[in-house]
Design a protein around this motif. Structure first.
Motif, short mmCIF file in Angstrom:
data_model
loop_
_atom_site.label_atom_id
_atom_site.label_comp_id
_atom_site.label_asym_id
_atom_site.label_seq_id
_atom_site.Cartn_x
_atom_site.Cartn_y
_atom_site.Cartn_z
N MET A 137 2.63 1.19 -14.80
CA MET A 137 3.02 0.33 -13.68
C MET A 137 2.10 -0.87 -13.53
O MET A 137 2.57 -2.00 -13.37
N ILE A 138 0.78 -0.66 -13.62
CA ILE A 138 -0.16 -1.75 -13.36
C ILE A 138 -0.68 -2.41 -14.64
O ILE A 138 -1.22 -3.50 -14.59
N GLY A 139 -0.56 -1.72 -15.77
CA GLY A 139 -0.88 -2.34 -17.06
C GLY A 139 -2.34 -2.36 -17.46
O GLY A 139 -2.66 -2.85 -18.53
N TYR A 140 -3.24 -1.83 -16.62
CA TYR A 140 -4.65 -1.82 -16.97
C TYR A 140 -4.98 -0.64 -17.87
O TYR A 140 -4.45 0.46 -17.67
N PRO A 141 -5.87 -0.84 -18.86
CA PRO A 141 -6.34 0.31 -19.66
C PRO A 141 -7.05 1.30 -18.77
O PRO A 141 -7.65 0.95 -17.75
N LEU B 76 -9.30 -2.31 -4.31
CA LEU B 76 -9.13 -3.21 -3.17
C LEU B 76 -9.20 -4.68 -3.61
O LEU B 76 -8.50 -5.53 -3.04
N ARG B 77 -10.04 -4.97 -4.60
CA ARG B 77 -10.16 -6.37 -5.05
C ARG B 77 -8.87 -6.89 -5.67
O ARG B 77 -8.69 -8.10 -5.77
N GLN C 256 -2.09 -6.72 -7.68
CA GLN C 256 -2.09 -7.57 -8.86
C GLN C 256 -2.20 -6.74 -10.14
O GLN C 256 -3.15 -5.98 -10.31
N CYS C 257 -1.23 -6.87 -11.02
CA CYS C 257 -1.22 -6.14 -12.29
C CYS C 257 -2.09 -6.84 -13.32
O CYS C 257 -2.63 -7.93 -13.08
N ALA C 258 -2.20 -6.23 -14.49
CA ALA C 258 -3.07 -6.77 -15.53
C ALA C 258 -2.61 -8.14 -16.01
O ALA C 258 -3.42 -8.97 -16.43
N ASP C 259 -1.30 -8.41 -15.95
CA ASP C 259 -0.79 -9.70 -16.41
C ASP C 259 -0.87 -10.79 -15.35
O ASP C 259 -0.41 -11.91 -15.56
#
Length: 297
Positions: free
Chosen positions: A173-177, A188-189, A221-224
């Motif tokens: 969903m969020i794309g972060y490793p 939170l950031r 905010q997602c990784a992209d």
């Protein structure tokens, strides 16, 4: 190694002296075996656990305790005597009635008055500890099983250890490793600046009032670099009034929000069109009335 017990055992191995008075009321099992695997000494706790009496002394230890425990400790006895070094291990013992007890076992070498080598043993009951460990494993297994079949993103944050669990849905969903995801401050950031303070205040309010759960919607905010709308439902676990664990279920509601925004826009456009139509009708009516009045005059 248990220095106090070792010192007493080395001083005297027998039925008289300091050892019986020291070990009589100990809740921990203690016993001594010689090189022939015969029981030289056993305290009250040992006899109580295995249903023995004084006649057990000088009998083979393998005949006195459960087979699984006897087999697992046999080589340990010999190793301690041969190497003159201490060992420690943990063993789980299953009794005839189906119950299971776990023990932390210390083995250390002692020397009898005639110079023969023996092994002294002390076993501490860890059943409560083992039970809690099994409960935690069962809980984690259920969490993993549930997270694998749910369509929602699931995460768990252990506040005491700092460890975070995330299922595959959340990572997709969020794309972060997985290694980039840290604690609460990291999360939170990445909340939209317009939503961040509201979410921070909501978490603070929940923890200060010992609330067991809370729910909030915000943009993340997602990784992209893009933002998605999420509905975050969290459960808080407390120990003595202090939060020790947070478990969250995250749902991507971006399409729902877009649909709601589209519906709102359509309603506004409809209201504008309706207002324009009303105005046009009113203008036409005023024009008609004015023309009739003029013609009549």
């Amino acid at each position: 190694e248990v220095p106090a017990l070792k010192k007493v055992v080395m001083a005297q191995i027998g039925n008289e002296g300091l050892l019986p008075s020291l070990m009589k009321h100990s809740p921990n099992m203690a016993w001594v075996v010689d090189h022939d695997m015969q029981l030289v000494y056993a305290n009250h706790a040992f006899c109580h656990y295995f249903g023995l009496d004084a006649s057990a002394i000088n009998k083979k230890i393998d005949q006195l305790i459960p087979g699984t425990l006897a087999e697992s400790l046999h080589q340990q006895y010999l190793k301690v005597m041969e190497t003159d070094t201490s060992l420690e291990t943990e063993r789980s013992v299953k009794w005839a009635n189906g119950s299971e007890l776990g023990f932390h076992i210390d083995l250390f070498p002692v020397t009898a008055e005639d110079g023969s080598k023996m092994t002294a043993v002390q076993a501490v009951n860890l059943s409560d500890h083992f039970s809690r460990e099994r409960q935690l494993r069962d809980l984690n297994d259920r969490l993993l099983n549930l997270s694998s079949i749910t369509a929602n993103a699931v995460w768990e944050w252990d506040l005491k250890t700092g460890k975070i669990f995330r299922n595959e849905v959340l990572l997709d969903m969020i794309g972060y490793p997985v290694e980039h995801i840290r604690g609460l401050s990291w999360w939170l950031r990445r909340i939209h600046p317009e939503d961040r303070e509201r979410v921070e205040n909501r978490i603070k309010e929940a923890t200060e009032n010992n609330q067991k759960n809370w729910e909030e919607e915000y943009r993340f905010q997602c990784a992209d670099g893009s933002y998605i709308h999420v509905r975050d439902h969290q459960i808080l676990v407390y120990e003595n009034g202090v939060p020790v664990k947070m478990i969250g279920s995250l749902e991507d509601i971006t399409q729902l929000k877009e649909a709601q925004d589209k519906l709102i826009r359509e309603k506004v456009e409809h209201q504008l069109n309706l207002s324009e139509t009303v105005i046009q009708v009113q203008e036409k009516e005023r024009t008609r009335i004015g023309r009739e009045l003029h013609d009549n005059v």
